[in-house]
Design a protein around this motif. Structure first.
Motif, PDB file in Angstrom:
ATOM      1  N   TRP A 116       0.834  -1.207   0.000  1.00  0.00           N
ATOM      2  CA  TRP A 116       0.000   0.000   0.000  1.00  0.00           C
ATOM      3  C   TRP A 116       0.867   1.254   0.000  1.00  0.00           C
ATOM      4  N   ARG A 127     -10.915  -2.194   5.011  1.00  0.00           N
ATOM      5  CA  ARG A 127     -11.161  -2.975   3.795  1.00  0.00           C
ATOM      6  C   ARG A 127     -12.119  -2.286   2.830  1.00  0.00           C
ATOM      7  N   THR A 128     -13.142  -1.659   3.351  1.00  0.00           N
ATOM      8  CA  THR A 128     -14.179  -1.118   2.496  1.00  0.00           C
ATOM      9  C   THR A 128     -13.738   0.171   1.838  1.00  0.00           C
ATOM     10  N   GLY A 129     -13.967   0.274   0.513  1.00  0.00           N
ATOM     11  CA  GLY A 129     -13.684   1.518  -0.178  1.00  0.00           C
ATOM     12  C   GLY A 129     -14.635   2.616   0.265  1.00  0.00           C
ATOM     13  N   HIS A 139      -7.767   6.205   0.729  1.00  0.00           N
ATOM     14  CA  HIS A 139      -7.911   4.788   1.080  1.00  0.00           C
ATOM     15  C   HIS A 139      -6.753   4.007   0.481  1.00  0.00           C
ATOM     16  N   THR A 160      -6.991   0.524  -1.690  1.00  0.00           N
ATOM     17  CA  THR A 160      -7.500   0.583  -3.058  1.00  0.00           C
ATOM     18  C   THR A 160      -6.865   1.715  -3.869  1.00  0.00           C
ATOM     19  N   THR A 183      -7.670   4.788  -3.743  1.00  0.00           N
ATOM     20  CA  THR A 183      -8.711   5.733  -4.142  1.00  0.00           C
ATOM     21  C   THR A 183      -8.766   6.923  -3.185  1.00  0.00           C
ATOM     22  N   ALA A 200     -11.540  -9.026  -2.868  1.00  0.00           N
ATOM     23  CA  ALA A 200     -12.736  -8.206  -3.003  1.00  0.00           C
ATOM     24  C   ALA A 200     -13.666  -8.831  -4.053  1.00  0.00           C
ATOM     25  N   GLU A 221     -12.830 -10.369  -7.654  1.00  0.00           N
ATOM     26  CA  GLU A 221     -11.423 -10.719  -7.743  1.00  0.00           C
ATOM     27  C   GLU A 221     -11.256 -12.203  -7.486  1.00  0.00           C
TER      28      GLU A 221
END
Length: 280
Positions: free
Chosen positions: A97, A154-156, A190, A193, A195, A276, A279
């Motif tokens: 990351w 974990r969640t976008g 984030h 991801t 994003t 996710a 995937e």
């Protein structure tokens, strides 16, 4: 006598809005009930945040991707993981990351603040909070400040998350007054991801967030006065049972929370490892 100001941070206000009973356990009861074991996802998030802070503390010519393993190892928090294997996997993901995130940064860009405390007083609040980063960017009327908050869950996240974040709005409100420069843009970065979820506040939207925070502060002070006057603490600070109970530090001390299935300290990190949707 004027009413005392309510001294608070975003986490203090958030604890009450999530569950008044959790607020009581954390900030009112003394001694406080014992907490549960440390959470691996908190350890992971703290490690990543500190590595980024230390990256910006380096001289510009040393802000290179190859320094990241050393920075992450130096800040790594080991608590909460199921075993060494899970911890090593979490470290590898966190490093990935960071490498991807830093690849999108200009090392020469100097933030206005990194892990910077901003504070402001209103008629009700004495607010202070530590921002992950405060950037300076060109605006319509000159340079403007931007609040940047790192996320490792974990969640976008989307623009509604940025718009609805009381913490980010209060940071922006305080930063504008500390630095005497416009600060309306807030962003959630984030890292898993790559994003960015952003929102541009207005004077009115910041005022609404501030009013909501002041309302919560008044409710807290009223509940604390009730307890000081002999009221039942359980009635003054009721529970708000829900999915969060399984993740609460004080679940074992709370009769309502104890009814909820508890989460293992490493559960959130285990979910991070799952592919996710769409995937794999």
């Amino acid at each position: 006598m004027p009413e005392r100001l309510f001294v608070c941070t975003p986490s203090k206000l958030g604890a009450f809005e999530d569950c008044p009973r959790r607020y009581r356990y954390a900030y009112v009861d003394r001694p406080a009930p014992p907490k549960g074991p440390p959470w691996a996802h908190n350890s992971l998030g703290a490690s990543v945040h500190t590595a980024l802070k230390n990256w910006y503390a380096l001289p510009v010519d040393r802000r290179r991707p190859e320094v990241l393993p050393t920075l992450l190892k130096g800040t790594w928090v080991r608590e909460g993981y199921r075993d060494d294997e899970q911890e090593r996997a979490a470290y590898r993901r966190a490093l990935g990351w960071l490498e991807a995130y830093v690849d999108g940064l200009d090392p020469a860009d100097e933030p206005v603040g990194v892990e910077r405390v901003v504070a402001v007083k209103t008629g009700v609040l004495a607010f202070n909070g530590r921002t992950d980063r405060i950037d300076s960017r060109p605006g319509e009327q000159g340079s403007e400040l931007v609040i940047v908050d790192y996320k490792t869950g974990r969640t976008g996240l989307d623009a509604d998350d940025a718009r609805g974040s009381q913490a980010l709005a209060l940071y922006a409100y305080a930063a504008e007054r500390v630095f005497r420069r416009p600060c309306r843009r807030v962003e959630l970065h984030h890292l898993p991801t790559g994003t960015v979820a952003g929102h541009d506040h207005t004077t009115d939207s910041l005022a609404r967030h501030l009013s909501r925070a002041e309302g919560a502060a008044r409710d807290i002070m009223a509940a604390e006065r009730e307890v000081a006057d002999g009221a039942d603490p359980d009635a003054a600070f009721p529970t708000a049972p829900g999915p969060r109970c399984g993740w609460c530090d004080y679940r074992r001390a709370c009769p309502a929370g104890a009814q909820a299935p508890g989460k293992e300290p490493w559960a959130a990190v285990e979910r991070l490892a799952e592919p996710a949707a769409g995937e794999g």
